[in-house]
Design an enzyme around this catalytic site. Structure first.
Site, short mmCIF file in Angstrom:
data_model
loop_
_atom_site.label_atom_id
_atom_site.label_comp_id
_atom_site.label_asym_id
_atom_site.label_seq_id
_atom_site.Cartn_x
_atom_site.Cartn_y
_atom_site.Cartn_z
N GLU A 268 -0.99 -0.72 11.90
CA GLU A 268 -0.46 -0.50 10.94
C GLU A 268 -0.98 -1.71 9.91
O GLU A 268 -0.54 -2.12 9.52
CB GLU A 268 1.04 -0.64 10.59
CG GLU A 268 2.08 -0.01 12.51
CD GLU A 268 1.68 1.68 12.16
OE1 GLU A 268 1.75 2.24 10.95
OE2 GLU A 268 1.81 2.10 13.71
N CYS B 63 5.83 -1.23 2.95
CA CYS B 63 4.57 -0.30 3.33
C CYS B 63 4.76 0.80 2.74
O CYS B 63 4.22 2.09 3.24
CB CYS B 63 4.70 -0.48 4.27
SG CYS B 63 5.91 -0.96 5.83
P1 NAP Z 1 -2.82 -9.62 6.77
O1 NAP Z 1 -3.42 -10.23 4.88
O2 NAP Z 1 -4.19 -8.08 7.06
O3 NAP Z 1 -2.58 -9.89 7.22
C1 NAP Z 1 -1.50 -10.04 8.84
C2 NAP Z 1 -2.28 -10.88 9.83
O4 NAP Z 1 -3.53 -10.51 10.69
C3 NAP Z 1 -2.25 -11.81 9.71
O5 NAP Z 1 -1.50 -12.77 10.81
C4 NAP Z 1 -3.87 -12.51 9.17
O6 NAP Z 1 -3.84 -13.78 9.70
C5 NAP Z 1 -4.72 -11.25 10.02
N1 NAP Z 1 -6.17 -10.96 10.16
C6 NAP Z 1 -5.97 -10.29 9.11
N2 NAP Z 1 -7.28 -9.85 8.94
C7 NAP Z 1 -7.54 -10.63 10.18
C8 NAP Z 1 -9.15 -10.67 10.69
N3 NAP Z 1 -10.17 -10.17 9.17
N4 NAP Z 1 -9.37 -10.65 11.87
C9 NAP Z 1 -8.48 -11.96 12.22
N5 NAP Z 1 -6.93 -11.60 11.63
C10 NAP Z 1 -6.97 -12.00 10.65
O7 NAP Z 1 -1.68 -8.47 5.79
P2 NAP Z 1 -0.72 -9.26 4.86
O8 NAP Z 1 -0.58 -9.71 3.75
O9 NAP Z 1 0.27 -9.49 6.24
O10 NAP Z 1 0.64 -8.33 4.88
C11 NAP Z 1 0.71 -6.99 3.93
C12 NAP Z 1 -0.14 -5.87 3.99
O11 NAP Z 1 0.59 -5.07 5.49
C13 NAP Z 1 0.14 -4.34 3.82
O12 NAP Z 1 -0.89 -4.09 2.54
C14 NAP Z 1 1.09 -3.73 3.54
O13 NAP Z 1 0.74 -2.66 3.12
C15 NAP Z 1 0.86 -4.04 4.91
N6 NAP Z 1 2.00 -3.56 5.81
C16 NAP Z 1 2.13 -2.62 7.01
C17 NAP Z 1 3.12 -1.78 7.39
C18 NAP Z 1 3.24 -0.96 8.05
O14 NAP Z 1 4.14 -0.27 8.97
N7 NAP Z 1 2.12 0.18 8.23
C19 NAP Z 1 4.49 -2.80 7.43
C20 NAP Z 1 4.32 -4.31 6.70
C21 NAP Z 1 3.12 -4.53 5.71
P3 NAP Z 1 -4.14 -14.74 8.75
O15 NAP Z 1 -2.17 -14.47 7.80
O16 NAP Z 1 -3.65 -16.15 8.97
O17 NAP Z 1 -5.09 -14.52 7.61
#
Ligand code: NAP
Length: 522
Positions: free
Chosen positions: A257, A294
């Site tokens: 997501e 989101c």
């Molecule tokens: P994020 O930076 O992508 O991180 C999410 C998780 O994935 C974290 O544990 C992060 O690790 C890990 N991660 C990210 N990139 C990775 C990679 N290349 N390799 C391995 N692990 C990786 O997202 P966020 O800042 O937590 O959340 C904000 C985003 O989430 C927004 O864009 C929002 O729209 C989206 N979101 C979507 C929904 C939905 O249901 N569609 C709901 C809520 C949020 P680390 O933290 O250790 O770096």
């Protein structure tokens, strides 16, 4: 450079965004060796299996433990996220509701979608075999939560609850933005594992941070025992994990997501009759929780004349003080995206200051920002169509509502799309909703997209980039479907069939009789 040993223990700290400094405790990221053995323990737990009623009681115990220790959990979450107490309390209530919802789904039994399609030995020219189908769990699932929902999309969030309900052991990759919250919740789940004498490998929490913030997750996704991935987060993160999962010797599904712009279309009769009220609702929705949801509305399409509507939005945004953002990384990327928006030809900032906040020290703040652009320029600038995660929205002025269809067809996939329509708009709204059904997982009429009900008919998904798997939902009971696959038993004697497929099973079984589907009586 020497390769770190598989037992190298990386230490890191959380961060308090309101104070702008690290939190006190030191956390330790899971080592490569720990990730490897966690995958094996999860596999052992999967092979041991669990019964539906056992897992139902287990999920209820997790919910009770979280309720019991709510104050302690929320104190840590508040420090690590700066989200208001009321918001976090509501999110915890939603988390425990979801856990209990899956417990009752397990007790109902219909989640396995059993189908009995009886054989006909006398059929000519060939006898028809007896076929019986049901869902079975995929195996160990790796779960990645997002920073903006530390509870509902966190360690005990919807992905964990639905995977455990399906009978899949869960390996949660801790989020580096809230290690204390993750640890506090993991302890309550482990307590329930112990209380129900379940295999230890049924639930495992793997902290990640420092130099191992990404590697722990990569090791999980590539672990040969892991059979599926649940991810909530950024588009870049989700795409990276999908690539990794597809490159495995045995590729696995990733239910990611990701980002969503959640477009809103205000039709002419609605804007004329109640434009100011709609503008105020949308301003509140776009900036709720610092705009870090989101489902926040990121694009608002309006037909001319729209001056009063735009003015009401401008006043609402101009009256808002800077907000505290969840993490320095999110604040930084918000400012970067705002610079793209402000620099796009034809776009201009009507309220707020895209430069508020710094990338160095101090509280992690950013400004609510309202931008406006005409449809032609919007369509020409691809960057305006992408999510700008933070308290901002862009008004797209159209010459008339006929242009809405053109805009809708060119939008990226979203979790939601909203239409404001009065009775005189219905003819137009009908065509617009049909076009938007191709672009979003949930269509809202005369409301706001924020606020996702945990309910049977909910769809929290959508075409890419909202989700890597638009054929699923991350919210509601149907989310369990992601962690299962169908198995068909052919000509299998009752004694060898799973109980759900026995002739005598009283639970919700779909039967196929004389080629007709007979739904279970309710
Ligand atoms: P994020 O930076 O992508 O991180 C999410 C998780 O994935 C974290 O544990 C992060 O690790 C890990 N991660 C990210 N990139 C990775 C990679 N290349 N390799 C391995 N692990 C990786 O997202 P966020 O800042 O937590 O959340 C904000 C985003 O989430 C927004 O864009 C929002 O729209 C989206 N979101 C979507 C929904 C939905 O249901 N569609 C709901 C809520 C949020 P680390 O933290 O250790 O770096």
């Amino acid at each position: 450079m020497a390769t770190p040993s598989v037992h190298h223990r990386e230490s890191f700290r959380g961060f308090n965004p309101a104070a702008g400094r690290p939190t006190a405790p030191t956390y330790h990221a899971a080592t490569t060796g720990e990730v490897a053995s966690a995958g094996e323990s999860a596999w052992t737990a999967f092979r041991a299996g669990t019964r539906d009623n056992q897992r139902a009681a287990f999920l209820e115990s997790i919910a009770s433990n979280l309720d019991r220790d709510a104050d302690a959990i929320l104190a840590v979450a508040r420090e690590e996220t700066a989200l208001p107490e009321a918001r976090l309390r509501g999110e915890l209530a939603r988390t425990t509701h979801t856990l209990r919802m899956f417990a009752s789904l397990l007790r109902d039994g219909s989640w396995v979608e059993a189908v009995i399609d009886r054989g006909d030995p006398s059929r000519t020219p060939l006898p028809k075999p007896d076929l019986r189908r049901m869902l079975v769990p995929l195996g160990p699932v790796a779960v990645f939560g997002a920073s903006n929902f530390p509870l509902a999309y966190g360690v005990a969030g919807g992905d964990t609850a639905s995977a455990l309900a399906a009978g899949c052991p869960v390996l949660v990759k801790g989020h580096s933005a809230h290690p204390g919250t993750g640890e506090a919740i993991a302890a309550r789940i482990s307590e329930a594992v112990h209380a129900h004498a379940l295999p230890r490998g049924l639930f495992q929490y793997l902290p990640a941070g420092g130099a191992r913030d990404l590697t722990v997750g990569e090791e999980l996704v590539t672990h040969p025992r892991v059979r599926a991935v649940g991810f909530t987060g950024s588009v870049a993160g989700g795409k990276a994990l999908v690539r990794l999962a597809n490159a495995r010797a045995e590729p696995i599904p990733v239910f990611a997501e990701m980002g969503s712009v959640n477009p809103v279309f205000v039709l002419p009769a609605a804007i004329a009759a109640r434009g100011t009220a709609i503008a105020q609702f949308l301003a509140a929705s776009a900036t709720a929780s610092g705009g870090q949801m989101c489902t926040c509305p990121g694009l608002i399409f309006v037909p001319e004349p729209a001056d009063a509507f735009v003015q009401a939005l401008r006043e609402a945004f101009a009256s808002m003080p800077p907000v505290i953002m969840l993490t320095p990384r999110i604040a930084q990327s918000y400012r970067r995206r705002l610079a793209d928006v402000a620099g796009a030809p034809g776009a201009w900032v009507l309220a707020g200051d895209p430069r508020v906040g710094t990338d160095s020290t101090g509280p992690v703040i950013a400004s609510p920002v309202l931008a406006v652009v005409n449809l032609r320029e919007f369509l020409a600038a691809g960057t305006l169509r992408e999510e700008c995660f933070g308290p901002s929205t862009i008004v797209v002025r159209c010459t008339n509502a006929d242009e809405f269809l053109e805009a809708a067809a060119l939008l990226e996939g979203s979790l939601t799309a909203t239409v404001h329509a009065d009775a005189d708009d219905h003819a137009r709204a009908c065509g617009l909703l049909a076009a938007l059904a191709d672009r979003a997982g949930r269509l809202i009429v005369n409301g706001v997209p924020t606020g996702v009900e945990v309910a049977g008919a909910m769809v929290h998904s959508g075409p890419f980039p909202a989700c890597s798997r638009p054929d699923s939902t991350a919210v509601g009971p149907w989310a369990i479907r992601r962690w299962c696959r169908p198995v068909c038993f052919q000509n299998t004697p009752q004694a060898l069939l799973p109980e759900a497929l026995h002739d005598a099973n009283p639970l919700g079984i779909v039967r196929v009789e004389d080629g007709r589907v007979v739904l279970p009586a309710r």
